[in-house]
Design an enzyme around this catalytic site. Structure first.
Site, short mmCIF file in Angstrom:
data_model
loop_
_atom_site.label_atom_id
_atom_site.label_comp_id
_atom_site.label_asym_id
_atom_site.label_seq_id
_atom_site.Cartn_x
_atom_site.Cartn_y
_atom_site.Cartn_z
N CYS A 53 -22.08 34.04 -9.61
CA CYS A 53 -20.72 32.82 -9.59
C CYS A 53 -21.22 32.56 -7.51
O CYS A 53 -21.29 31.50 -7.48
CB CYS A 53 -19.16 33.93 -9.43
N LYS B 249 -12.09 25.63 -5.75
CA LYS B 249 -13.10 27.31 -6.31
C LYS B 249 -14.80 27.45 -5.48
O LYS B 249 -14.92 28.70 -5.09
CB LYS B 249 -13.18 26.66 -7.48
N1 SAJ Z 1 -21.33 42.01 -2.21
C1 SAJ Z 1 -22.26 42.05 -0.90
N2 SAJ Z 1 -20.56 42.86 0.58
C2 SAJ Z 1 -19.53 42.52 -0.18
C3 SAJ Z 1 -19.11 42.18 -0.40
C4 SAJ Z 1 -19.87 41.61 -2.21
O1 SAJ Z 1 -23.02 42.11 -0.50
O2 SAJ Z 1 -19.18 42.73 0.86
C5 SAJ Z 1 -22.70 41.63 -3.23
C6 SAJ Z 1 -21.94 42.28 -4.39
O3 SAJ Z 1 -22.97 43.26 -3.84
C7 SAJ Z 1 -22.47 41.65 -5.36
C8 SAJ Z 1 -21.94 39.33 -4.80
O4 SAJ Z 1 -22.00 39.99 -3.29
O5 SAJ Z 1 -23.34 41.25 -5.42
C9 SAJ Z 1 -21.21 38.95 -5.69
O6 SAJ Z 1 -19.61 39.88 -5.76
P1 SAJ Z 1 -18.18 39.65 -5.52
O7 SAJ Z 1 -17.83 40.42 -5.79
O8 SAJ Z 1 -18.04 39.53 -4.23
O9 SAJ Z 1 -17.51 38.68 -6.25
P2 SAJ Z 1 -18.08 38.29 -8.11
O10 SAJ Z 1 -19.69 37.65 -8.21
O11 SAJ Z 1 -18.12 39.55 -9.05
O12 SAJ Z 1 -16.89 37.32 -8.16
C10 SAJ Z 1 -16.36 36.27 -7.46
C11 SAJ Z 1 -14.73 37.08 -7.03
N3 SAJ Z 1 -14.99 35.39 -5.80
C12 SAJ Z 1 -13.87 35.66 -4.46
O13 SAJ Z 1 -14.08 37.46 -4.53
C13 SAJ Z 1 -13.84 35.06 -3.69
C14 SAJ Z 1 -14.47 36.02 -8.45
O14 SAJ Z 1 -12.67 36.29 -7.47
C15 SAJ Z 1 -14.64 34.68 -9.14
O15 SAJ Z 1 -13.79 34.08 -9.71
C16 SAJ Z 1 -15.90 34.96 -9.51
O16 SAJ Z 1 -16.71 34.64 -8.17
C17 SAJ Z 1 -16.94 33.10 -10.55
O17 SAJ Z 1 -16.40 33.73 -11.14
O18 SAJ Z 1 -16.46 32.40 -9.30
#
Ligand code: SAJ
Length: 442
Positions: A269, A215
């Site tokens: 997360c 995780k």
């Molecule tokens: N972000 C960027 N650039 C990107 C992608 C995301 O700046 O290219 C930013 C987003 O705007 C946001 C942050 O990163 O602020 C996180 O967003 P996210 O969509 O990457 O992830 P979360 O936090 O919504 O969900 C993540 C997921 N983990 C992965 O994709 C590895 C999800 O599957 C997990 O279950 C979740 O964390 C968790 O609960 O741990």
């Protein structure tokens, strides 16, 4: 192993979807939460969080009688702990002059303690909360063993991470692969039997510490990848390059997939979990630490960008569009947008924020606009912080009718410079020092 009654501790973004999904798949579920507000809301058949599709499943679960809620556990065949693991607010770790954040495991500790009086021989306990490596073995097992039952022989004990994406939780809960790590192989098999109630994805058995590490590795990898994208945005500005164009071109390489820069990394997360490695092995986590620092300082870089666009920030009126931590969700937790706003205010800018997904949100120290018009009408600059679909779909000519400003700053690559220039705007894009120099006709 067969399960009739299960008890889920923590009814938040993970616990409530999990509890209601088990209940609609025929199990008798007791949902437990320490918050009276959560319990009262659920008893009325309503929900306290926004997640597409959740309300319907919770309602079905409660109406069927399979889901009941309470502030304390009862005897059950299985217990799932799904409580938050935030940071400690007033304590930090230190190594070689670097400070790092520490996990606050109080909620996990309390939940495990709450199970002890109800734990019986043959029960299964699963920790789902994201936790530092070895938490199941070193923290949870000793607490549960206060029952005089031994983990792995008298009761089964597992760690199984949730991996669902906010906004897609109800679907991903069922379809995603599920890793179940047991303190013994028999524990992992018992965990598999429970999740097989509704999980359609592959269920993979392993040991508890591997599951914990899986995780953390997932979210840390994403954090590091976003950090390199953010660092590229800074480098591109230095070299007069449009980072978005450069990323698109680099991603034509078959083994490269650079993520998107932005105002920082938010949510509960990805901006939190990498610290669990740093906390437990700071001497081995230098890359992870520095990636966190890059992402945590990205809001400062954005503020520098706005300052350049406006000349100075003092007394400037800025319309901040978007407060959520990512596009098309209403979750404002650990949002880089609010960090940017606080930093702008520290430089005496007057910021009004508009969040269409939570127009009535109350954010300490942030002035909320009542509508888009209210936010932008007398602004000196429009600052886009979240790539909500409705912001991406803006027609610049229409926006021009609602405001006198002709300065816009886009931190998420939602707007096209030529279209905004045509409508009279100077568009400043994060990571782009190539097109922002084009000035519109005044
Ligand atoms: N972000 C960027 N650039 C990107 C992608 C995301 O700046 O290219 C930013 C987003 O705007 C946001 C942050 O990163 O602020 C996180 O967003 P996210 O969509 O990457 O992830 P979360 O936090 O919504 O969900 C993540 C997921 N983990 C992965 O994709 C590895 C999800 O599957 C997990 O279950 C979740 O964390 C968790 O609960 O741990």
């Amino acid at each position: 192993m067969k399960f009739h009654k299960i008890c889920i501790l923590g009814l938040g973004y993970i616990g409530l979807p999990t509890a209601s999904t088990f209940a609609t798949h025929g199990l008798n579920v007791l949902g437990v939460d320490i918050s009276p507000h959560v319990i009262e809301t659920l008893k009325k058949g309503a929900i306290h969080i926004h997640e597409p599709g959740l309300q319907r499943v919770v309602q079905a679960a409660i109406t069927s009688g399979n889901l009941t809620v309470s502030h304390q556990p009862e005897e059950a065949d299985a217990f799932i702990i799904a409580v938050p693991t935030p940071f400690k607010e007033h304590e930090q770790g230190k190594l070689n002059g670097h400070t790092y954040k520490l996990a606050d495991m109080n909620a996990v500790t309390s939940a495990a303690e709450a199970i002890v009086p109800y734990l019986r021989k043959g029960n299964l306990v699963i920790l789902e909360s994201t936790s530092p490596p070895r938490t199941t073995i070193d923290l949870v097992a000793p607490i549960l063993e206060r029952s005089n039952l031994k983990a792995g022989s008298d009761f089964f004990l597992c760690y199984s991470p949730e991996r669902v994406l906010p906004g897609q939780i109800m679907r991903e809960l069922i379809e995603n692969a599920r890793v179940v790590g047991g303190v013994t192989p028999e524990s992992a098999t018992a965990g598999r039997d429970l999740y097989a109630t509704f999980v359609k994805g592959q269920i993979i058995e392993t040991d508890a510490t591997t599951a914990e590490m899986v995780k953390l590795m997932e979210n840390t990898t994403r954090d590091v990848n976003i950090a390199i994208a953010n660092e590229f945005s800074r480098l591109a500005e230095k070299f007069g390059v449009d980072v978005w164009e450069a990323i698109q071109l680099a991603n034509l390489h078959p083994r490269i997939n650079i993520l998107s820069p932005g105002p920082g990394v938010g949510g509960h997360c990805i901006s939190v979990d990498p610290w669990f490695f740093v906390e437990t092995a700071p001497e081995l986590s230098s890359l992870i630490y520095h990636a966190r620092v890059v992402n945590d300082t990205q809001p400062h870089f954005v503020v520098g960008k706005v300052k350049k666009a406006l000349g100075e920030l003092k007394n400037k009126k800025i319309a901040a569009l978007g407060l959520a931590y990512k596009p098309d969700v209403d979750d404002l937790r650990e949002s880089p947008a609010s960090e940017v706003i606080h930093l702008l205010q520290r430089e005496d800018a007057q910021v009004k924020a508009w969040e269409p997904f939570k127009p009535n949100a109350v954010m300490p120290g942030i002035q909320m606009a009542t509508s888009l018009e209210d936010a932008i009408q007398d602004a000196d600059a429009i600052l886009l912080l979240v790539k909500h679909t409705e912001f991406s779909n803006f027609q610049p000519e229409e926006i021009a009718k609602l405001t006198n400003t002709r300065i816009a700053v886009d931190t998420v690559n939602a707007w096209k410079a030529d279209e905004w220039n045509k409508a009279g705007f100077q568009l400043h894009r994060l990571g782009d020092n190539k097109s922002e120099i084009v000035n519109p006709k005044s």
